[in-house]
Design an enzyme around this catalytic site. Structure first.
Site, PDB file in Angstrom:
ATOM      1  N   LYS A  14     -27.127  12.289  -7.022  1.00 12.36           N
ATOM      2  CA  LYS A  14     -26.277  11.177  -6.603  1.00 12.36           C
ATOM      3  C   LYS A  14     -25.053  11.710  -5.892  1.00 12.36           C
ATOM      4  CE  LYS A  14     -27.704   7.003  -8.212  1.00 12.36           C
ATOM      5  NZ  LYS A  14     -27.450   5.635  -7.836  1.00 12.36           N
ATOM      6  N   ARG A  60     -31.925  14.248  11.201  1.00 11.56           N
ATOM      7  CA  ARG A  60     -33.237  14.559  10.613  1.00 11.56           C
ATOM      8  C   ARG A  60     -33.146  14.262   9.127  1.00 11.56           C
ATOM      9  NH1 ARG A  60     -37.076  19.792  11.088  1.00 11.56           N
ATOM     10  NH2 ARG A  60     -37.554  18.649  12.990  1.00 11.56           N
ATOM     11  N   ARG A  66     -35.515  25.674  14.315  1.00 13.72           N
ATOM     12  CA  ARG A  66     -35.859  25.477  15.716  1.00 13.72           C
ATOM     13  C   ARG A  66     -35.244  24.206  16.289  1.00 13.72           C
ATOM     14  NH1 ARG A  66     -40.351  27.606  15.774  1.00 13.72           N
ATOM     15  NH2 ARG A  66     -40.489  26.634  13.744  1.00 13.72           N
ATOM     16  N   THR A  67     -35.484  23.083  15.631  1.00 13.64           N
ATOM     17  CA  THR A  67     -35.062  21.811  16.208  1.00 13.64           C
ATOM     18  C   THR A  67     -33.547  21.725  16.293  1.00 13.64           C
ATOM     19  OG1 THR A  67     -37.042  20.773  15.301  1.00 13.64           O
ATOM     20  CG2 THR A  67     -35.281  19.308  16.012  1.00 13.64           C
ATOM     21  N   HIS A  76     -41.182  11.860  15.372  1.00  9.58           N
ATOM     22  CA  HIS A  76     -40.405  13.015  15.824  1.00  9.58           C
ATOM     23  C   HIS A  76     -40.473  12.971  17.349  1.00  9.58           C
ATOM     24  CE1 HIS A  76     -38.488  16.742  16.180  1.00  9.58           C
ATOM     25  NE2 HIS A  76     -39.278  17.537  15.479  1.00  9.58           N
TER      26      HIS A  76
END
Lengths: 307, 432
Positions: free
Chosen positions: A86, A108, A58-59, A136
C-alpha cells in the site's frame, strides 16, 4: 497531416493512414541518430517523464534517448507497485506529476488499462509503454517500421507470431497493426497460452510451429517466461523449446528471405537458438535501432508536430 | 395512527390479488384490504393519514435477499444504517446481509450485534445471513444452531466458495436439520483464480486474465448433485451464466430442491462494457457475454430463476480508484435494482406480477421469513411503485455510502415512490 490525438494508448484505435504517417515520420527521424551531433532542438523546453512500474532496460532507455535527441528534458521514475504494497495510488502519483507541468508522460505498468487511467485523468499526452498483457504500441510500430523497411510493404506478407500469445501485449499490438496493414497473420503457441476466440482478431491459429512458419515472410518470436511453468501452462522449458523454438531445422520452412524478429529480451536456447538469433535472417538489433526513431516520431507528433 | 392507502393497484401474488383497492394500516399491521374503505368509517381519534395512490402499484414490501452491509468492520464503506436507508429509497422493506464482515458473521455475537445495530439504526428489516464455515475459510462448520437462535436466517460463505465438496455436503445436511436455507456462491477457484473478467473475446482483446463461465457452471452442478444426493435444498446465489440457468432448469425438472437468484447487472450489461477499464464494471461473478444475458432473461421468464437480488456491494474510492487489476469486486445495487428490473416488465419479458414474485414473495419463501404478503394481520411492509416515472441515476444522491455504480447517468423508467416498513413511511418520493 498531423496526428490529432492527445495520447498513444494502443494500436487498436489507429487507422492505417495514421500508422503509415507515424512510420513515415519515424523514417525521417532515423537519420538524426546517425549524425555526429545526434541532437535537434525540436522539443527544447518540453519535459518528458518516464513512469515505469515494471522493470525495463531497453524500452525506457529507448524513450529517454529519443527524447534527449529531440532536446526534451527527461525525468525517469521507477516505481514499484502491487496490490499488496500500500503505497501512493497511481491516481495520486499522476496528479502529483501533473502539478509539475510535464508535457508528455510515458507509462509502463503491469496492470492492463493503467495508461488509460492516466489518459482519462490528465491533460498531458500519455504514451503507453506497455500495460499488462494489453498493448505495447511503440513496440508494434517499431516492428512495422522494420518490416516495411526490409520488405517495402506489409500488404500480403505472411507473418507468424510464435509463443505465449495470451500474456503478450506485443502480440496484441502487432496483430492489430499488421492486420490493418494488410498482412496475413498466423499465430502459434501451446493451446494453454492461446487466448479465447483470438481468431476473431483476424488471425489464423496454429499449434504446430511448422504449420505456422511455412512460407512465412516474417517470423516474430515471443519471450517465454519461466513463471508460466508454475501455473501449469507448460510442463518444462525443455519441452517448450523442443516444440516452439525457432532453430536451424525449422527455419527452412519459411521463405528464403525470411526476417527473424524478437521484441527482446531473448531467452537464448528457449524460444530461439543462438545461431538463429545471431544469424543472417535476424533483424533483432535493427528493431532496437528503429525503436528510437519511432519513439522520436511519436514524441514529436504528440507535441503537435506536423510533417 | 392509521394509514389509508387509497386507489392503488394492489398486486399481491401471495393471495392472487391484482386489483385497485384500499389498504388500511393499524398498529403497524395490515388491518383491512377492500375495494373502497370510506373515510367516514374512521374516527378523528384515528389520526388518519391518507395517501392517494392512484396510478401506482402497491405491493408487498420488496425483499433484497443478497446485500453486503459491511458492518461490522468496514463502516467506511457502508453501515447497517446507510445500507438500510439505501434499501428503503430503492423500495426494499427487508434486506438480508452477507457474512463477509470483519469479524466474519460466524458466531452468535456478530449476528446479535447486527440485529442490535438494526434495532437502533435501521430503516428496513435486516436479516443476517451467517457464515457456513468459521472465518469463511472453508474448513470448519460454523455453529448453525447457535446462529439460528441468534437470529440468522440462512448460511452462506458468499464472497468465498465452499471448495471442499465434503464440507459442502455436511453443511447442506446440517443446515437442513435446522430447517435453514443454504446459499451457495458457486465458483471453482481452480478455474477462476487470477481472473479479472469474463473469459471470451473481450478479455482476449483487453489482455485481462479471464474467468470462464464454467467456473460457475461446474460448482452449480456440484451443489445440485449434493442437494439431490442428500435430499436437501440449495439456493444458488448470483447466477450469471447460460450454463447455470440450464443446470438449474434440468435439476428442477428432475425434482431436486434448488432455487436461484440473479442480479440486475447480469441481465442488463455484458462484458463489452469493460472496454474502458472502468472498475465500476468489475464484480464477481463477472459480467458475461450477450448469450448469457439472454439466457438469464429466459430463466427469469420461465421461472428457473426465482429471485432478483442486488448483490449490493459498496466500496469506497480507496478500493475502486485504482488500476483495474487491483480494484475490489462489486457494485452497489439497492437504489437501482428495482428500476433496472422494471425494464424487464417494460420490455415484455416479465409481467409486473412475476417481477413482484421475484422481488418479494419468492425471497421471503426461500429465506423462510414471514414477509412478502399483504394478508390481513401481517406486518405493514409495503412498496409503492410508479411504473412510468422517468428519472436519472445520480450516484451523488445515493443514500448508500457506495458510489461504485456502473449506471450513473442512466435514464430509467419507473421506481419506488413510497416505502412503508411496519406501518411507518420510511421513504416517500417528493411527489407523493
Amino acid at each position: 497531416m498531423n496526428l490529432s490525438r492527445k495520447d498513444m494508448l494502443g494500436i487498436v484505435d489507429l487507422s492505417r493512414e495514421e500508422i503509415d504517417f507515424i512510420l513515415d515520420t519515424a523514417e525521417s527521424f532515423k537519420e538524426i541518430s546517425t549524425r555526429k551531433i545526434k541532437k535537434v532542438p525540436t522539443l527544447r523546453g518540453k519535459t518528458v517523464i518516464t513512469l515505469f512500474f515494471e522493470a525495463s532496460t531497453r524500452t525506457r532507455t529507448s524513450f529517454e534517448i529519443a527524447a534527449k535527441r529531440l532536446s526534451a528534458d527527461t525525468i525517469n521514475i521507477s516505481a514499484s507497485t502491487s496490490s499488496a504494497v500500500k503505497g501512493e495510488t497511481l491516481v495520486d502519483t499522476a496528479r502529483n506529476l501533473e502539478s509539475m507541468n510535464p508535457d508528455i508522460i510515458i507509462i509502463r505498468h503491469s496492470a492492463a488499462g493503467s495508461a488509460h487511467i492516466l489518459a482519462g485523468l490528465l491533460e498531458q499526452s500519455i504514451i503507453n509503454a506497455g500495460d499488462g498483457a494489453h498493448e505495447h504500441p511503440t513496440q508494434a510500430l517499431l516492428d512495422m517500421l522494420t518490416i516495411r523497411e526490409k520488405k517495402g510493404t506489409m500488404e500480403g506478407l505472411r507473418i507468424a507470431i510464435v509463443g505465449d500469445i495470451a500474456h503478450s501485449r506485443v502480440a496484441r499490438s502487432n496483430i492489430y497493426g499488421l492486420t490493418k496493414m494488410g498482412a496475413d497473420v498466423a499465430i502459434c503457441g501451446p493451446a494453454t497460452m492461446m487466448p479465447m476466440d483470438i481468431d476473431q482478431m483476424g488471425v489464423s491459429v496454429y499449434y504446430k510451429m511448422e504449420d505456422a512458419i511455412k512460407d512465412a515472410d516474417v517470423v516474430m518470436m515471443l519471450r517465454m517466461q519461466l513463471e508460466r511453468q508454475e501455473r501449469n501452462l507448460f510442463p518444462s522449458l525443455r519441452e517448450y523449446a523442443n516444440h516452439f523454438s525457432l532453430n536451424r531445422d525449422n527455419i527452412n520452412m519459411a521463405k528464403d528471405d525470411v526476417l527473424v524478429m524478437h521484441p527482446g529480451p531473448i531467452n537464448r536456447g528457449v524460444e530461439i537458438t543462438p545461431e538463429i538469433a545471431d544469424g543472417p535472417y535476424s533483424v533483432i538489433l535493427e528493431q532496437v535501432t528503429n525503436g528510437v526513431a519511432v519513439r522520436m516520431a511519436l514524441l514529436y507528433l504528440l507535441s503537435g508536430g506536423r510533417k | 395512527m392509521k394509514l389509508l392507502l387509497k386507489s392503488g393497484r394492489v398486486i399481491d401474488p401471495s393471495q392472487d390479488i391484482d386489483m385497485v383497492m384500499d389498504i388500511l394500516i393499524e398498529d403497524g399491521k395490515i388491518s383491512r384490504m377492500e375495494k373502497d374503505i370510506p373515510i367516514s368509517e374512521t374516527t378523528p381519534e384515528d389520526n388518519l393519514q391518507i395517501f392517494d395512490l392512484k396510478d401506482t402499484i402497491v405491493t408487498p414490501g420488496l425483499i433484497d435477499m443478497h446485500t453486503h452491509l459491511r458492518e461490522p468492520g468496514f463502516e467506511y464503506k457502508e453501515t447497517v444504517q446507510t445500507g438500510s436507508e439505501a434499501a428503503v429509497a430503492g423500495g426494499f422493506t427487508s434486506i438480508a446481509c452477507m457474512a463477509n464482515t470483519d469479524p466474519v458473521n460466524d458466531n452468535r455475537s456478530v449476528t446479535e450485534f447486527i440485529h442490535m445495530q438494526a434495532r437502533l439504526t435501521a430503516m428496513a428489516n435486516v436479516y443476517p445471513i451467517a457464515a457456513v464455515s468459521k472465518g469463511q475459510d472453508g474448513k470448519v462448520l460454523a455453529e448453525f444452531g447457535d446462529l439460528k437462535d441468534a437470529g440468522a436466517v440462512a448460511f452462506s460463505d458468499d464472497g468465498n466458495p465452499v471448495t471442499d465438496s465434503g464440507l459442502m455436503r455436511h453443511a447442506l445436511e446440517y443446515a437442513c436439520s435446522f430447517d435453514m436455507p443454504m446459499i451457495s456462491h458457486c465458483e471453482d477457484t481452480g478455474l477462476s483464480s487470477g481472473g479479472l473478467m469474463n473469459e471470451g473475446f473481450i478479455s482476449t482483446q483487453l489482455g485481462l486474465p479471464g474467468i470462464p463461465g464454467i467456473a460457475e457452471d461446474v460448482m452449480v452442478i456440484r451443489d445440485i448433485k449434493l442437494a439431490g444426493f442428500t435430499k436437501t435444498s440449495v439456493h444458488i446465489a448470483h447466477v450469471s451464466t447460460a450454463g447455470s440457468v440450464q443446470a438449474v432448469r434440468e435439476a428442477r425438472s428432475a425434482g431436486i430442491n434448488v432455487t436461484a437468484e440473479t442480479a440486475p447487472h447480469y441481465f442488463t450489461l455484458t462484458d463489452a462494457t469493460l472496454r474502458g477499464f472502468s472498475t465500476n464494471f468489475k464484480m464477481y461473478p463477472p459480467l458475461r457475454g450477450s448469450g448469457d444475458v439472454e439466457a438469464i432473461k429466459e430463466g427469469l421468464q420461465d421461472g428457473t430463476i426465482d429471485a432478483i437480488a442486488s448483490d449490493h456491494a459498496p466500496h469506497s474510492s480507496v478500493e475502486k480508484d485504482v488500476e483495474f487489476e487491483y480494484a475490489a469486486n462489486g457494485i452497489v445495487g439497492l437504489e437501482t435494482s428495482l428500476p433496472l428490473s422494471l425494464k424487464l416488465v417494460h420490455d415484455g419479458i416479465l409481467t409486473i406480477n412475476q417481477l413482484i414474485e421475484k422481488m418479494s414473495v419468492n425471497p421471503a419463501n426461500i429465506l423462510k421469513i414471514p414477509k412478502g404478503s399483504l394478508k390481513t394481520g401481517s406486518d405493514a411492509d409495503i412498496t409503492v411503485i410508479d411504473m412510468n416515472k422517468m428519472w436519472t441515476v445520480d450516484t451523488d444522491k445515493f443514500r448508500s455510502k457506495g458510489r461504485n455504480c456502473p449506471f450513473n447517468g442512466w435514464k430509467l423508467k419507473g421506481k419506488a415512490v413510497m416505502t412503508i416498513v411496519g406501518g411507518d413511511v420510511k421513504y416517500a418520493d417528493s411527489e407523493i
